[in-house]
Design a protein around this motif. Sequence first.
Motif, PDB file in Angstrom:
ATOM      1  N   ASP A 223      17.808  52.516  61.287  1.00  0.00           N
ATOM      2  CA  ASP A 223      16.661  52.327  60.494  1.00  0.00           C
ATOM      3  C   ASP A 223      16.055  53.518  59.952  1.00  0.00           C
ATOM      4  N   SER A 224      16.523  54.763  59.822  1.00  0.00           N
ATOM      5  CA  SER A 224      16.303  55.916  59.135  1.00  0.00           C
ATOM      6  C   SER A 224      17.164  56.026  57.845  1.00  0.00           C
ATOM      7  N   GLY A 225      18.374  55.303  57.545  1.00  0.00           N
ATOM      8  CA  GLY A 225      19.161  55.454  56.573  1.00  0.00           C
ATOM      9  C   GLY A 225      20.434  56.402  56.796  1.00  0.00           C
ATOM     10  N   GLU A 226      20.233  57.106  58.142  1.00  0.00           N
ATOM     11  CA  GLU A 226      21.439  58.212  58.461  1.00  0.00           C
ATOM     12  C   GLU A 226      22.731  57.193  58.530  1.00  0.00           C
ATOM     13  N   PHE A 227      22.692  56.152  59.109  1.00  0.00           N
ATOM     14  CA  PHE A 227      23.911  55.232  59.482  1.00  0.00           C
ATOM     15  C   PHE A 227      24.447  55.047  58.099  1.00  0.00           C
ATOM     16  N   SER A 228      23.635  54.392  57.302  1.00  0.00           N
ATOM     17  CA  SER A 228      23.866  54.041  55.872  1.00  0.00           C
ATOM     18  C   SER A 228      24.900  55.163  55.153  1.00  0.00           C
ATOM     19  N   ARG A 229      24.503  56.401  54.960  1.00  0.00           N
ATOM     20  CA  ARG A 229      24.799  57.482  54.398  1.00  0.00           C
ATOM     21  C   ARG A 229      26.341  57.875  55.051  1.00  0.00           C
ATOM     22  N   LEU A 230      26.213  57.768  56.361  1.00  0.00           N
ATOM     23  CA  LEU A 230      27.632  58.181  57.082  1.00  0.00           C
ATOM     24  C   LEU A 230      28.579  57.106  56.470  1.00  0.00           C
ATOM     25  N   TYR A 231      28.081  55.881  56.668  1.00  0.00           N
ATOM     26  CA  TYR A 231      29.183  54.808  56.149  1.00  0.00           C
ATOM     27  C   TYR A 231      29.766  54.808  54.906  1.00  0.00           C
ATOM     28  N   GLN A 232      28.701  55.053  53.929  1.00  0.00           N
ATOM     29  CA  GLN A 232      29.187  55.239  52.582  1.00  0.00           C
ATOM     30  C   GLN A 232      30.047  56.580  52.264  1.00  0.00           C
ATOM     31  N   THR A 233      29.947  57.488  53.065  1.00  0.00           N
ATOM     32  CA  THR A 233      30.948  58.784  52.876  1.00  0.00           C
ATOM     33  C   THR A 233      32.353  58.458  53.145  1.00  0.00           C
ATOM     34  N   TRP A 234      32.304  57.539  54.122  1.00  0.00           N
ATOM     35  CA  TRP A 234      33.816  57.124  54.433  1.00  0.00           C
ATOM     36  C   TRP A 234      34.372  55.899  53.893  1.00  0.00           C
ATOM     37  N   PHE A 235      33.465  54.763  53.636  1.00  0.00           N
ATOM     38  CA  PHE A 235      33.976  53.594  52.840  1.00  0.00           C
ATOM     39  C   PHE A 235      33.007  53.367  51.648  1.00  0.00           C
ATOM     40  N   GLY A 236      32.675  54.305  50.983  1.00  0.00           N
ATOM     41  CA  GLY A 236      32.216  53.890  49.341  1.00  0.00           C
ATOM     42  C   GLY A 236      30.906  53.003  49.582  1.00  0.00           C
ATOM     43  N   ALA A 237      31.410  52.059  48.541  1.00  0.00           N
ATOM     44  CA  ALA A 237      30.394  51.250  48.130  1.00  0.00           C
ATOM     45  C   ALA A 237      30.450  49.732  48.922  1.00  0.00           C
ATOM     46  N   LEU A 238      31.216  49.770  50.183  1.00  0.00           N
ATOM     47  CA  LEU A 238      31.098  48.789  51.042  1.00  0.00           C
ATOM     48  C   LEU A 238      29.854  48.862  51.702  1.00  0.00           C
ATOM     49  N   PRO A 239      29.260  47.512  52.042  1.00  0.00           N
ATOM     50  CA  PRO A 239      27.897  47.436  52.529  1.00  0.00           C
ATOM     51  C   PRO A 239      27.778  47.740  53.980  1.00  0.00           C
ATOM     52  N   PRO A 240      27.253  48.648  54.569  1.00  0.00           N
ATOM     53  CA  PRO A 240      27.123  48.837  56.148  1.00  0.00           C
ATOM     54  C   PRO A 240      26.507  47.798  56.823  1.00  0.00           C
ATOM     55  N   PRO A 241      26.847  47.480  58.055  1.00  0.00           N
ATOM     56  CA  PRO A 241      26.230  46.518  58.779  1.00  0.00           C
ATOM     57  C   PRO A 241      25.002  47.062  59.356  1.00  0.00           C
ATOM     58  N   LEU A 242      23.930  46.547  59.269  1.00  0.00           N
ATOM     59  CA  LEU A 242      22.662  47.256  59.585  1.00  0.00           C
ATOM     60  C   LEU A 242      21.894  46.379  60.805  1.00  0.00           C
ATOM     61  N   GLN A 243      22.554  44.999  61.164  1.00  0.00           N
ATOM     62  CA  GLN A 243      21.754  44.427  62.291  1.00  0.00           C
ATOM     63  C   GLN A 243      21.849  45.200  63.689  1.00  0.00           C
ATOM     64  N   HIS A 244      20.973  44.853  64.409  1.00  0.00           N
ATOM     65  CA  HIS A 244      21.131  45.408  65.695  1.00  0.00           C
ATOM     66  C   HIS A 244      21.488  44.388  66.822  1.00  0.00           C
ATOM     67  N   GLN A 245      22.703  44.735  67.707  1.00  0.00           N
ATOM     68  CA  GLN A 245      23.156  43.564  68.318  1.00  0.00           C
ATOM     69  C   GLN A 245      23.724  44.361  69.874  1.00  0.00           C
ATOM     70  N   VAL A 246      23.363  43.680  70.779  1.00  0.00           N
ATOM     71  CA  VAL A 246      23.995  44.051  72.007  1.00  0.00           C
ATOM     72  C   VAL A 246      24.547  42.911  72.801  1.00  0.00           C
ATOM     73  N   PHE A 247      25.745  43.046  73.326  1.00  0.00           N
ATOM     74  CA  PHE A 247      26.424  41.846  73.989  1.00  0.00           C
ATOM     75  C   PHE A 247      26.709  42.346  75.291  1.00  0.00           C
ATOM     76  N   TRP A 248      26.091  41.841  76.560  1.00  0.00           N
ATOM     77  CA  TRP A 248      26.429  42.220  77.929  1.00  0.00           C
ATOM     78  C   TRP A 248      27.483  41.446  78.260  1.00  0.00           C
ATOM     79  N   HIS A 249      28.502  42.257  79.177  1.00  0.00           N
ATOM     80  CA  HIS A 249      29.740  41.457  79.481  1.00  0.00           C
ATOM     81  C   HIS A 249      29.364  40.255  80.516  1.00  0.00           C
ATOM     82  N   LYS A 250      30.122  39.381  80.520  1.00  0.00           N
ATOM     83  CA  LYS A 250      29.887  38.111  81.075  1.00  0.00           C
ATOM     84  C   LYS A 250      30.076  38.238  82.723  1.00  0.00           C
ATOM     85  N   SER A 251      29.306  37.616  83.250  1.00  0.00           N
ATOM     86  CA  SER A 251      29.463  37.671  84.823  1.00  0.00           C
ATOM     87  C   SER A 251      30.682  36.884  85.530  1.00  0.00           C
TER      88      SER A 251
END
Length: 252
Positions: A223-251
């Motif tokens: 949300d702050s943009g820190e993730f996008s800056r880090l992503y672009q440092t390593w992967f250039g113009a590739l768009p960073p995934p900004l969605q929020h997801q949590v997947f809990w293990h199956k019982s």
Amino acid sequence: MSLLGLMPNLVFAAPDKLKLVTEAWPPMSYEQDGVPHGFAVDLVNTLQSRLGQSEKIEVLPWARAYSIANTSANVLLFATSINDEREDHFDFIGPIATSKIALYARAADPIVLEQLAELQSKDIVGVYRESAGAQLLQQAGVDNLLVASFPQQSAKQLLFSRIRFWCQADLAVKQILEEVGASEADIRQVYVVSEINLYLAFSKGTSAVTVTSWQTELEKMKDSGEFSRLYQTWFGALPPPLQHQVFWHKSV
């Protein structure tokens, strides 16, 4: 009344310290002069710093890292895709990257693939052990696989014509080739097996408090943009995934 309001101990408890394991899969994660580097390494170190932790990251062969995470609680394995088997054993947060898993041939090879069914029995595909690519191909019925312990081995086998195809996630191709003295001009992508998201995976037995704490900090970075800056440092113009997801293990 919110669910969190009913569980104050869950909200305020400190996250557990984790064993941090990854694989040699540049530029996501790799070791140089005994020190872990890579996008995912930088991300995990930033997240644990925000949580007041400073655990050492171990760079291991994927099969070993996966085995440790699959048999012990309080282990963070990264970066990994989600599949049916892993859903039973891990909680996932992210995504932290998006990648295409593809088949690569030598640049001079005229082969054209429209579907995996066109692979001939003599067309050996190089994969590395327990990788998402290997599992996807096996699920698709491709059994003419040559399994290596490291992706660099498969890259060399392709360049020396010991295999016809190399299955690898595109994010890592450039650096792997550089490590074996080659370049992207030496190969070409001939078929996309799948496009996947990559996550941080927490082993079964890790507390929900810990998983949620890490996810909260990851969301703040996005949300702050820190993730996008880090992503672009390593992967250039590739768009960073900004969605929020949590997947809990199956019982199970």
